[in-house]
Scaffold this motif. Sequence first.
Motif, PDB file in Angstrom:
ATOM      1  N   TYR A 151      43.963  36.101  26.195  1.00 41.39           N
ATOM      2  CA  TYR A 151      44.817  34.941  26.446  1.00 41.39           C
ATOM      3  C   TYR A 151      45.304  34.348  25.125  1.00 41.39           C
ATOM      4  O   TYR A 151      44.538  34.179  24.180  1.00 41.39           O
ATOM      5  CB  TYR A 151      44.063  33.872  27.245  1.00 41.39           C
ATOM      6  CG  TYR A 151      44.917  32.661  27.510  1.00 41.39           C
ATOM      7  CD1 TYR A 151      45.871  32.692  28.518  1.00 41.39           C
ATOM      8  CD2 TYR A 151      44.803  31.513  26.739  1.00 41.39           C
ATOM      9  CE1 TYR A 151      46.692  31.605  28.758  1.00 41.39           C
ATOM     10  CE2 TYR A 151      45.619  30.410  26.976  1.00 41.39           C
ATOM     11  CZ  TYR A 151      46.559  30.468  27.980  1.00 41.39           C
ATOM     12  OH  TYR A 151      47.371  29.390  28.211  1.00 41.39           O
ATOM     13  N   SER A 194      49.911  36.545  34.900  1.00 42.46           N
ATOM     14  CA  SER A 194      48.663  36.342  34.167  1.00 42.46           C
ATOM     15  C   SER A 194      48.807  35.455  32.942  1.00 42.46           C
ATOM     16  O   SER A 194      47.856  34.765  32.574  1.00 42.46           O
ATOM     17  CB  SER A 194      48.074  37.695  33.766  1.00 42.46           C
ATOM     18  OG  SER A 194      47.685  38.419  34.915  1.00 42.46           O
ATOM     19  N   VAL A 213      47.773  31.770  33.364  1.00 52.51           N
ATOM     20  CA  VAL A 213      46.395  31.431  33.732  1.00 52.51           C
ATOM     21  C   VAL A 213      45.554  31.323  32.464  1.00 52.51           C
ATOM     22  O   VAL A 213      45.235  32.343  31.840  1.00 52.51           O
ATOM     23  CB  VAL A 213      45.798  32.496  34.683  1.00 52.51           C
ATOM     24  CG1 VAL A 213      44.369  32.134  35.064  1.00 52.51           C
ATOM     25  CG2 VAL A 213      46.668  32.661  35.922  1.00 52.51           C
ATOM     26  N   LEU A 243      42.850  34.055  30.895  1.00 51.42           N
ATOM     27  CA  LEU A 243      42.983  35.376  31.501  1.00 51.42           C
ATOM     28  C   LEU A 243      43.720  36.323  30.550  1.00 51.42           C
ATOM     29  O   LEU A 243      44.800  35.998  30.050  1.00 51.42           O
ATOM     30  CB  LEU A 243      43.758  35.266  32.822  1.00 51.42           C
ATOM     31  CG  LEU A 243      43.979  36.551  33.617  1.00 51.42           C
ATOM     32  CD1 LEU A 243      42.650  37.162  34.063  1.00 51.42           C
ATOM     33  CD2 LEU A 243      44.855  36.264  34.833  1.00 51.42           C
ATOM     34  N   ALA A 289      46.109  39.345  29.594  1.00 54.08           N
ATOM     35  CA  ALA A 289      47.370  39.687  30.261  1.00 54.08           C
ATOM     36  C   ALA A 289      48.173  40.669  29.422  1.00 54.08           C
ATOM     37  O   ALA A 289      48.000  40.746  28.207  1.00 54.08           O
ATOM     38  CB  ALA A 289      48.202  38.424  30.473  1.00 54.08           C
ATOM     39  N   LEU A 337      43.806  31.867  40.733  1.00 54.69           N
ATOM     40  CA  LEU A 337      43.240  32.355  39.475  1.00 54.69           C
ATOM     41  C   LEU A 337      42.969  31.210  38.509  1.00 54.69           C
ATOM     42  O   LEU A 337      41.989  31.250  37.756  1.00 54.69           O
ATOM     43  CB  LEU A 337      44.170  33.387  38.830  1.00 54.69           C
ATOM     44  CG  LEU A 337      44.339  34.703  39.585  1.00 54.69           C
ATOM     45  CD1 LEU A 337      45.307  35.607  38.837  1.00 54.69           C
ATOM     46  CD2 LEU A 337      43.007  35.400  39.825  1.00 54.69           C
ATOM     47  N   ARG A 338      43.800  30.194  38.525  1.00 55.01           N
ATOM     48  CA  ARG A 338      43.580  29.039  37.658  1.00 55.01           C
ATOM     49  C   ARG A 338      42.339  28.251  38.061  1.00 55.01           C
ATOM     50  O   ARG A 338      41.678  27.661  37.219  1.00 55.01           O
ATOM     51  CB  ARG A 338      44.792  28.103  37.702  1.00 55.01           C
ATOM     52  CG  ARG A 338      45.986  28.600  36.913  1.00 55.01           C
ATOM     53  CD  ARG A 338      47.138  27.627  37.047  1.00 55.01           C
ATOM     54  NE  ARG A 338      48.260  27.982  36.191  1.00 55.01           N
ATOM     55  CZ  ARG A 338      49.421  27.330  36.180  1.00 55.01           C
ATOM     56  NH1 ARG A 338      49.604  26.283  36.992  1.00 55.01           N
ATOM     57  NH2 ARG A 338      50.386  27.718  35.370  1.00 55.01           N
ATOM     58  N   ARG A 356      39.221  35.035  38.977  1.00 58.21           N
ATOM     59  CA  ARG A 356      39.879  35.306  37.695  1.00 58.21           C
ATOM     60  C   ARG A 356      39.158  36.461  36.984  1.00 58.21           C
ATOM     61  O   ARG A 356      39.801  37.393  36.487  1.00 58.21           O
ATOM     62  CB  ARG A 356      39.905  34.048  36.832  1.00 58.21           C
ATOM     63  CG  ARG A 356      40.654  34.204  35.538  1.00 58.21           C
ATOM     64  CD  ARG A 356      40.844  32.888  34.790  1.00 58.21           C
ATOM     65  NE  ARG A 356      39.614  32.121  34.629  1.00 58.21           N
ATOM     66  CZ  ARG A 356      39.357  30.961  35.229  1.00 58.21           C
ATOM     67  NH1 ARG A 356      40.231  30.411  36.043  1.00 58.21           N
ATOM     68  NH2 ARG A 356      38.215  30.332  35.020  1.00 58.21           N
ATOM     69  N   ASP A 357      37.839  36.435  36.964  1.00 62.27           N
ATOM     70  CA  ASP A 357      37.068  37.513  36.328  1.00 62.27           C
ATOM     71  C   ASP A 357      37.255  38.843  37.058  1.00 62.27           C
ATOM     72  O   ASP A 357      37.380  39.897  36.423  1.00 62.27           O
ATOM     73  CB  ASP A 357      35.584  37.149  36.277  1.00 62.27           C
ATOM     74  CG  ASP A 357      35.287  36.034  35.291  1.00 62.27           C
ATOM     75  OD1 ASP A 357      36.148  35.719  34.432  1.00 62.27           O
ATOM     76  OD2 ASP A 357      34.182  35.449  35.381  1.00 62.27           O
ATOM     77  N   TYR A 414      39.853  39.797  38.778  1.00 65.42           N
ATOM     78  CA  TYR A 414      41.195  40.296  38.483  1.00 65.42           C
ATOM     79  C   TYR A 414      41.256  40.877  37.064  1.00 65.42           C
ATOM     80  O   TYR A 414      41.821  41.955  36.856  1.00 65.42           O
ATOM     81  CB  TYR A 414      42.210  39.167  38.675  1.00 65.42           C
ATOM     82  CG  TYR A 414      43.640  39.638  38.580  1.00 65.42           C
ATOM     83  CD1 TYR A 414      44.106  40.699  39.347  1.00 65.42           C
ATOM     84  CD2 TYR A 414      44.536  39.013  37.724  1.00 65.42           C
ATOM     85  CE1 TYR A 414      45.414  41.131  39.263  1.00 65.42           C
ATOM     86  CE2 TYR A 414      45.850  39.431  37.634  1.00 65.42           C
ATOM     87  CZ  TYR A 414      46.283  40.493  38.405  1.00 65.42           C
ATOM     88  OH  TYR A 414      47.582  40.933  38.308  1.00 65.42           O
ATOM     89  N   GLU A 415      40.654  40.205  36.111  1.00 65.08           N
ATOM     90  CA  GLU A 415      40.680  40.720  34.737  1.00 65.08           C
ATOM     91  C   GLU A 415      39.915  42.046  34.640  1.00 65.08           C
ATOM     92  O   GLU A 415      40.384  42.978  33.975  1.00 65.08           O
ATOM     93  CB  GLU A 415      40.105  39.707  33.759  1.00 65.08           C
ATOM     94  CG  GLU A 415      40.197  40.201  32.323  1.00 65.08           C
ATOM     95  CD  GLU A 415      39.912  39.145  31.286  1.00 65.08           C
ATOM     96  OE1 GLU A 415      39.355  39.530  30.236  1.00 65.08           O
ATOM     97  OE2 GLU A 415      40.247  37.958  31.489  1.00 65.08           O
TER      98      GLU A 415
END
Length: 184
Positions: free
Chosen positions: A31, A61, A64, A67, A69, A138-139, A145-146, A148-149
Amino acid sequence: MPADRKPRRADVTAVELVGGIEKRDLVLADYDPNWPSWYRSHERRITTALGTGVQVEHTGSTSVPGLAAKPILDILVAVEDITAEEDYLDQLVDAGYELRVREPGHRMVRTPARDVHVHIHGIGDLEALDLLCFRDRLRSDPEDRDLYERTKRALIDQDWPDMNAYAEAKSAVIAEIKGRARKS
């Protein structure tokens, strides 16, 4: 578009990918706290081109905090009538963006450097609302969020024919997260 308004004309019925499929090297960056100011500069560029009657949102992404991206800014622009391209498309091209995708309910323009994607939908479009729902989940949810990452990190180094194939590979996890967001 509000339910009581009809589009000026029928929308396109096929997907037009201007320039065809592009193979690109995909990179996942940690990020960057400069992404929000980068977004704000494009938000000003877009509202200068289109006026204040459009909704402009930072999505994807890069919107967020925390995160990782691809360093490609995604912006959602909601216009009154997606079929009335004369109300927005030439103005965005004149502002320095290039048309990349024309498909039913969606247009996408991008910078020549391919580092900003502006997704245009009609106001109230369900796909656009889904983008915001996903971003907001995700925010607000560190576990999603984790997840997805981790998914992105597991996929990023594979050999993809284009970005669409990479995006499609994430679709099951995205659907799972959106499902939880809708229930909460």
